[in-house]
Design an enzyme around this catalytic site. Structure first.
Site, PDB file in Angstrom:
ATOM      1  N   LYS A 115     -43.120  53.601 -28.113  1.00  0.00           N
ATOM      2  CA  LYS A 115     -43.223  55.209 -28.100  1.00  0.00           C
ATOM      3  C   LYS A 115     -44.786  55.417 -28.505  1.00  0.00           C
ATOM      4  CE  LYS A 115     -38.978  56.936 -29.585  1.00  0.00           C
ATOM      5  NZ  LYS A 115     -38.086  57.455 -30.728  1.00  0.00           N
ATOM      6  N   LYS A 197     -33.607  51.303 -20.406  1.00  0.00           N
ATOM      7  CA  LYS A 197     -32.604  51.929 -21.463  1.00  0.00           C
ATOM      8  C   LYS A 197     -32.528  53.455 -21.093  1.00  0.00           C
ATOM      9  CE  LYS A 197     -33.355  53.715 -25.459  1.00  0.00           C
ATOM     10  NZ  LYS A 197     -33.537  54.139 -26.881  1.00  0.00           N
ATOM     11  N   LYS A 200     -33.220  60.051 -23.702  1.00  0.00           N
ATOM     12  CA  LYS A 200     -33.211  61.433 -23.489  1.00  0.00           C
ATOM     13  C   LYS A 200     -34.589  62.291 -23.324  1.00  0.00           C
ATOM     14  CE  LYS A 200     -31.637  61.946 -28.216  1.00  0.00           C
ATOM     15  NZ  LYS A 200     -32.264  60.772 -29.108  1.00  0.00           N
TER      16      LYS A 200
HETATM   17  P1  TYM Z   1     -31.381  57.898 -31.171  1.00  0.00           P
HETATM   18  O1  TYM Z   1     -31.448  59.333 -31.575  1.00  0.00           O
HETATM   19  O2  TYM Z   1     -32.424  57.344 -30.315  1.00  0.00           O
HETATM   20  O3  TYM Z   1     -30.107  57.548 -30.494  1.00  0.00           O
HETATM   21  C1  TYM Z   1     -28.869  57.535 -31.240  1.00  0.00           C
HETATM   22  C2  TYM Z   1     -28.017  56.819 -31.089  1.00  0.00           C
HETATM   23  O4  TYM Z   1     -27.401  56.443 -29.717  1.00  0.00           O
HETATM   24  C3  TYM Z   1     -27.836  55.041 -29.324  1.00  0.00           C
HETATM   25  N1  TYM Z   1     -28.367  54.848 -27.988  1.00  0.00           N
HETATM   26  C4  TYM Z   1     -27.852  54.495 -26.668  1.00  0.00           C
HETATM   27  N2  TYM Z   1     -26.701  53.470 -26.839  1.00  0.00           N
HETATM   28  C5  TYM Z   1     -26.586  52.915 -25.688  1.00  0.00           C
HETATM   29  N3  TYM Z   1     -27.422  53.063 -24.601  1.00  0.00           N
HETATM   30  C6  TYM Z   1     -28.465  54.114 -24.407  1.00  0.00           C
HETATM   31  N4  TYM Z   1     -29.139  54.065 -23.443  1.00  0.00           N
HETATM   32  C7  TYM Z   1     -28.909  54.515 -25.717  1.00  0.00           C
HETATM   33  N5  TYM Z   1     -29.646  55.316 -26.242  1.00  0.00           N
HETATM   34  C8  TYM Z   1     -29.330  55.704 -27.631  1.00  0.00           C
HETATM   35  C9  TYM Z   1     -28.725  54.533 -30.357  1.00  0.00           C
HETATM   36  O5  TYM Z   1     -28.630  53.278 -30.665  1.00  0.00           O
HETATM   37  C10 TYM Z   1     -28.227  55.258 -31.471  1.00  0.00           C
HETATM   38  O6  TYM Z   1     -27.045  54.580 -32.304  1.00  0.00           O
HETATM   39  N6  TYM Z   1     -33.589  55.757 -35.156  1.00  0.00           N
HETATM   40  C11 TYM Z   1     -32.511  56.362 -34.738  1.00  0.00           C
HETATM   41  C12 TYM Z   1     -31.720  57.519 -35.435  1.00  0.00           C
HETATM   42  C13 TYM Z   1     -31.552  56.985 -36.952  1.00  0.00           C
HETATM   43  C14 TYM Z   1     -30.265  56.301 -37.451  1.00  0.00           C
HETATM   44  C15 TYM Z   1     -30.641  56.489 -38.765  1.00  0.00           C
HETATM   45  C16 TYM Z   1     -29.471  55.764 -37.043  1.00  0.00           C
HETATM   46  C17 TYM Z   1     -32.031  57.552 -37.965  1.00  0.00           C
HETATM   47  N7  TYM Z   1     -31.453  57.035 -39.111  1.00  0.00           N
HETATM   48  C18 TYM Z   1     -29.742  55.610 -39.737  1.00  0.00           C
HETATM   49  C19 TYM Z   1     -28.528  54.998 -37.719  1.00  0.00           C
HETATM   50  C20 TYM Z   1     -28.891  54.807 -39.030  1.00  0.00           C
HETATM   51  C21 TYM Z   1     -32.600  56.786 -33.283  1.00  0.00           C
HETATM   52  O7  TYM Z   1     -33.547  57.131 -32.926  1.00  0.00           O
HETATM   53  O8  TYM Z   1     -31.395  57.004 -32.519  1.00  0.00           O
END
Ligand code: TYM
Length: 332
Positions: A115, A197, A200
């Site tokens: 990022k 990957k 969004k």
């Molecule tokens: P974020 O918002 O990027 O994504 C949310 C969840 O979706 C999963 N994910 C995917 N899984 C499979 N294939 C993909 N292409 C894909 N893109 C996203 C992510 O693995 C995630 O589970 N840092 C985290 C948010 C967060 C969080 C937390 C998660 C903040 N605090 C505490 C768990 C526990 C994030 O950016 O997810």
């Protein structure tokens, strides 16, 4: 009465409209776990602020995320659904944990490296310390299990390291969380560049499918998904595009990739793709209809995230007070 169930915590950033990566990698597993755990699911709006957001859009997407959580099957009576910023203990605990986290650890986070490269010169300190806020999210609830996609594994390892460090320096304070990463769907790939990957924040909208994309858009995006010229439906590294479509179908249908490969022996990509699109549309249409209904019912939406925050504040404050006490902070 104390609940004896194990604790789950997870969250999604409202930094863009949610994709089928979020749905298949996270949301689908969350609802499957809701009867057996005491679960906390958060919309991590503070995390989204690590990248510049349009305030109006951030507000709308935060509410939309809550609606998507409910529409994808999370019962607000069984799960604690809330907005991260409504529980100030997250920010406070993040500061305390910041004082125990090493710069070197944060510099090794691959998501930060990716990022920050995109942002260039104006990379914020918030983006650097992002995983510490995530550790606070998880540790405040004495979380046992964190259901996420594969990309979050490194962040959860950091949360574990911080918990172990704090516990060793003081006395047992935090439960050591485990990641929960499903066998299929944990890494849904970009439809145009299947080595990456699905995200969004991709520039090309054909690279992802949004949970709220209309059926005709879903069909068009799947039909345009990059495959190869081998013409056989197989699950292997040499065919990343086709393998990704198999993963999508496999996660929705609960069929193993090998079974899907068998089903499509001698069948071409056109029919295969149209079946993947049909499966996605059938899965997502009820979610979309429910999201629309929920967003029209402001009072109900408000009652969900307000009662969620009330419960979350109670639990998180208890842990925060423990941390403060051990660190020598005078109680208020
Ligand atoms: P974020 O918002 O990027 O994504 C949310 C969840 O979706 C999963 N994910 C995917 N899984 C499979 N294939 C993909 N292409 C894909 N893109 C996203 C992510 O693995 C995630 O589970 N840092 C985290 C948010 C967060 C969080 C937390 C998660 C903040 N605090 C505490 C768990 C526990 C994030 O950016 O997810």
């Amino acid at each position: 009465m104390e609940d004896k169930k194990k604790v789950i915590f997870s969250g999604i950033q409202p930094s863009g409209d949610l994709t089928i990566g979020n749905y298949l990698g996270a949301l689908i597993n969350w609802s499957a776990l809701q009867n057996d755990y005491d679960s906390y699911y958060c919309v991590v709006d503070l995390h989204a602020l690590t990248i510049r957001q349009e305030p109006k859009e951030l507000r709308a997407r935060t509410l939309k995320n809550i609606a998507i959580y409910v529409a994808s099957g999370l019962d607000p009576e069984k799960n604690t659904l809330f907005i991260q910023s409504h529980v100030p203990a997250h920010s406070e605990a993040a500061w305390l944990l910041n004082c125990f986290c090493y710069m070197g650890e944060l510099g090794r986070m691959t998501q930060y490296k990716d990022k920050s490269q995109k942002v260039g010169e104006s990379v914020s300190a918030g983006l650097f310390t992002y995983p510490v806020l995530m550790a606070a999210d998880i540790l405040l609830y004495n979380t046992d299990l964190v259901p996420v996609g594969a990309d979050q594994k490194q962040h959860i390892e950091l949360a574990r390291d911080l918990a172990i460090r704090f516990n060793n320096l003081y006395s047992p304070t935090f439960t050591i969380p485990e990641p929960y990463i499903a066998d299929t769907g944990a890494k849904i790939m970009d439809l145009q560049e299947p080595e990456k990957k699905m995200s969004k924040s991709a520039d090309n909208p054909n690279a992802y499918i949004l949970i709220l994309d209309p059926p005709e858009v879903i069909r068009k995006k799947i039909s345009r998904a990059v495959t190869d010229d081998l013409g056989v439906v197989r699950y292997n590294e040499a065919q990343p595009g086709v393998s990704n479509l198999i993963s999508i179908l496999s996660t929705i249908t609960n069929k193993k990739p090998e079974e899907i490969v068998k089903d499509y022996e001698g069948i071409g990509y056109a029919k295969f793709k149209s079946d993947v699109a049909d499966a996605l549309v059938a899965e997502l249409q009820p979610v979309q209809n429910r999201v629309k209904e929920l967003l029209e019912d402001k009072t109900y939406m408000e009652s969900i995230y307000k009662s969620g925050a009330e419960k979350a504040n109670y639990v998180a404050n208890k842990t925060l007070r423990k941390m403060q006490k051990k660190l020598g902070i005078i109680p208020r």
